[in-house]
Design a protein around this motif. Structure first.
Motif, PDB file in Angstrom:
ATOM      1  N   GLY A   1       4.213  61.897  13.702  1.00  0.00           N
ATOM      2  CA  GLY A   1       2.799  61.789  14.045  1.00  0.00           C
ATOM      3  C   GLY A   1       2.363  62.768  15.113  1.00  0.00           C
ATOM      4  O   GLY A   1       1.200  62.773  15.526  1.00  0.00           O
ATOM      5  N   LYS A   2       3.276  63.643  15.542  1.00  0.00           N
ATOM      6  CA  LYS A   2       2.978  64.594  16.618  1.00  0.00           C
ATOM      7  C   LYS A   2       2.623  65.977  16.081  1.00  0.00           C
ATOM      8  O   LYS A   2       1.894  66.723  16.719  1.00  0.00           O
ATOM      9  N   VAL A   3       3.179  66.315  14.937  1.00  0.00           N
ATOM     10  CA  VAL A   3       2.890  67.607  14.319  1.00  0.00           C
ATOM     11  C   VAL A   3       2.555  67.377  12.849  1.00  0.00           C
ATOM     12  O   VAL A   3       2.907  66.348  12.262  1.00  0.00           O
ATOM     13  N   ARG A   4       1.905  68.346  12.259  1.00  0.00           N
ATOM     14  CA  ARG A   4       1.531  68.229  10.853  1.00  0.00           C
ATOM     15  C   ARG A   4       2.781  68.296   9.991  1.00  0.00           C
ATOM     16  O   ARG A   4       3.575  69.237  10.086  1.00  0.00           O
ATOM     17  N   ALA A   5       2.961  67.300   9.151  1.00  0.00           N
ATOM     18  CA  ALA A   5       4.136  67.255   8.275  1.00  0.00           C
ATOM     19  C   ALA A   5       3.806  66.413   7.054  1.00  0.00           C
ATOM     20  O   ALA A   5       2.899  65.574   7.091  1.00  0.00           O
ATOM     21  N   LEU A   6       4.540  66.631   5.983  1.00  0.00           N
ATOM     22  CA  LEU A   6       4.355  65.838   4.774  1.00  0.00           C
ATOM     23  C   LEU A   6       4.733  64.391   5.063  1.00  0.00           C
ATOM     24  O   LEU A   6       5.799  64.117   5.618  1.00  0.00           O
ATOM     25  N   SER A   7       3.862  63.479   4.702  1.00  0.00           N
ATOM     26  CA  SER A   7       4.091  62.070   5.031  1.00  0.00           C
ATOM     27  C   SER A   7       4.955  61.359   3.988  1.00  0.00           C
ATOM     28  O   SER A   7       5.526  60.315   4.268  1.00  0.00           O
ATOM     29  N   ARG A   8       5.050  61.918   2.796  1.00  0.00           N
ATOM     30  CA  ARG A   8       5.837  61.303   1.735  1.00  0.00           C
ATOM     31  C   ARG A   8       7.025  62.200   1.369  1.00  0.00           C
ATOM     32  O   ARG A   8       6.939  63.420   1.490  1.00  0.00           O
ATOM     33  N   PRO A   9       8.117  61.594   0.913  1.00  0.00           N
ATOM     34  CA  PRO A   9       9.259  62.412   0.479  1.00  0.00           C
ATOM     35  C   PRO A   9       8.855  63.332  -0.666  1.00  0.00           C
ATOM     36  O   PRO A   9       7.988  63.010  -1.473  1.00  0.00           O
ATOM     37  N   VAL A  10       9.503  64.489  -0.722  1.00  0.00           N
ATOM     38  CA  VAL A  10       9.281  65.457  -1.797  1.00  0.00           C
ATOM     39  C   VAL A  10      10.511  65.441  -2.690  1.00  0.00           C
ATOM     40  O   VAL A  10      11.632  65.508  -2.197  1.00  0.00           O
ATOM     41  N   GLN A  11      10.296  65.340  -3.993  1.00  0.00           N
ATOM     42  CA  GLN A  11      11.434  65.244  -4.906  1.00  0.00           C
ATOM     43  C   GLN A  11      11.350  66.312  -5.987  1.00  0.00           C
ATOM     44  O   GLN A  11      10.270  66.642  -6.471  1.00  0.00           O
ATOM     45  N   GLY A  12      12.535  66.854  -6.336  1.00  0.00           N
ATOM     46  CA  GLY A  12      12.606  67.879  -7.371  1.00  0.00           C
ATOM     47  C   GLY A  12      12.934  69.227  -6.772  1.00  0.00           C
ATOM     48  O   GLY A  12      12.434  69.585  -5.707  1.00  0.00           O
ATOM     49  N   GLY A  13      13.778  69.988  -7.452  1.00  0.00           N
ATOM     50  CA  GLY A  13      14.242  71.264  -6.920  1.00  0.00           C
ATOM     51  C   GLY A  13      13.121  72.225  -6.584  1.00  0.00           C
ATOM     52  O   GLY A  13      13.076  72.779  -5.480  1.00  0.00           O
ATOM     53  N   ARG A  14      12.200  72.455  -7.497  1.00  0.00           N
ATOM     54  CA  ARG A  14      11.124  73.426  -7.252  1.00  0.00           C
ATOM     55  C   ARG A  14      10.165  72.939  -6.173  1.00  0.00           C
ATOM     56  O   ARG A  14       9.689  73.711  -5.352  1.00  0.00           O
ATOM     57  N   GLN A  15       9.885  71.642  -6.181  1.00  0.00           N
ATOM     58  CA  GLN A  15       8.972  71.097  -5.182  1.00  0.00           C
ATOM     59  C   GLN A  15       9.560  71.186  -3.773  1.00  0.00           C
ATOM     60  O   GLN A  15       8.865  71.545  -2.815  1.00  0.00           O
ATOM     61  N   VAL A  16      10.855  70.860  -3.645  1.00  0.00           N
ATOM     62  CA  VAL A  16      11.502  70.929  -2.326  1.00  0.00           C
ATOM     63  C   VAL A  16      11.599  72.380  -1.866  1.00  0.00           C
ATOM     64  O   VAL A  16      11.336  72.697  -0.699  1.00  0.00           O
TER      65      VAL A  16
END
Length: 244
Positions: free
Chosen positions: A163-178
């Motif tokens: 909550g201190k810096v901008r970051a993806l809030s949900r896990p990312v799944q999949g080779g290309r997406q990660v």
């Protein structure tokens, strides 16, 4: 749970137990034992279980494995194992079984079970180090295709911004997406440096923007590829890395 649903679940559990034990009579005993456990739980606890079928299937799997285990062991290593190691071994074996049994797990639960099984096979430190360094080079080069080739197709990445810096809030799944998420993160600023260093006792990646450590990336490796990525962006957790 209605009577019709209960009967359907019972038939399902009998199929799973019979598939594991090869005996209809023993399967009946296992299912009866599982239902005694289920109805031994308080109503409040049962309501907190999001997927009763998965809970029942896991319980049936454990019961079947306990029946399949030999009464006496001659393996000295097994005799020396502590309760935590035994429990971990049971969880891995249950995961192996449920991955093969049709319909036991949701896609998310199947991914977690698969991860548990793959983590149970240790990776040589040199292989872990080599793969981490290869990931670092692909990130610095911006080579998306090479990076994807180093990741499992079902790899999952977690980004902790606290909550201190901008970051993806949900896990990312999949080779290309990660791969896309990692390359986007590291391309945010110029003068990005990415080095392989010891992170919690294993080789990880440390991202610096200028002289400031901005991210710590830990990687879990199995089957010669990265299966999980943890990215720490929370400045509170990076404070020790940025002390003079």
């Amino acid at each position: 749970m209605s009577i019709a649903e209960l009967l359907d679940e019972r038939r399902y559990l009998l199929d799973v137990a019979c598939w594991m034990l090869g005996s209809a009579d023993e399967a009946e005993c296992v299912v009866d034992e599982v239902y005694r456990r289920w109805y031994g739980l308080s109503g409040a606890v049962r309501r907190e279980i999001a997927r009763p079928r998965s809970w029942l299937a896991r319980s049936a799997g454990r019961s079947c494995l306990s029946r399949l285990a030999p009464v006496e062991r001659s393996d000295d290593t097994a005799l020396e194992a502590g309760p935590e190691e035994v429990e971990a071994g049971v969880e891995v074996e249950v995961s192996r079984v449920l991955l093969d049994a049709p319909g036991c797990l949701s896609p998310d639960e199947r991914a977690r079970a698969s991860l548990r099984v793959r983590r149970s096979d240790p990776v040589a430190p040199w292989e872990h180090d080599a793969l981490v360094r290869a990931v670092g080079r692909a990130c610095l080069d911006g080579d998306a295709e090479h990076l994807v080739s180093l990741l499992c197709p079902d790899v999952t990445a977690f980004f902790d911004g606290g909550g201190k810096v901008r970051a993806l809030s949900r896990p990312v799944q999949g080779g290309r997406q990660v791969a896309h998420s990692l390359l986007t993160l590291l391309a945010r600023r110029s003068r990005t440096a990415l080095t392989a260093q010891s992170v919690n006792g294993r080789t990880g990646l440390v991202a610096r923007y200028g002289r400031q450590v901005a991210a710590i990336i830990s990687l879990d490796v199995a089957d010669h590829r990265v299966i999980q990525v943890w990215v720490i962006l929370n400045p509170d957790k990076l404070r020790s890395w940025n002390q003079p």
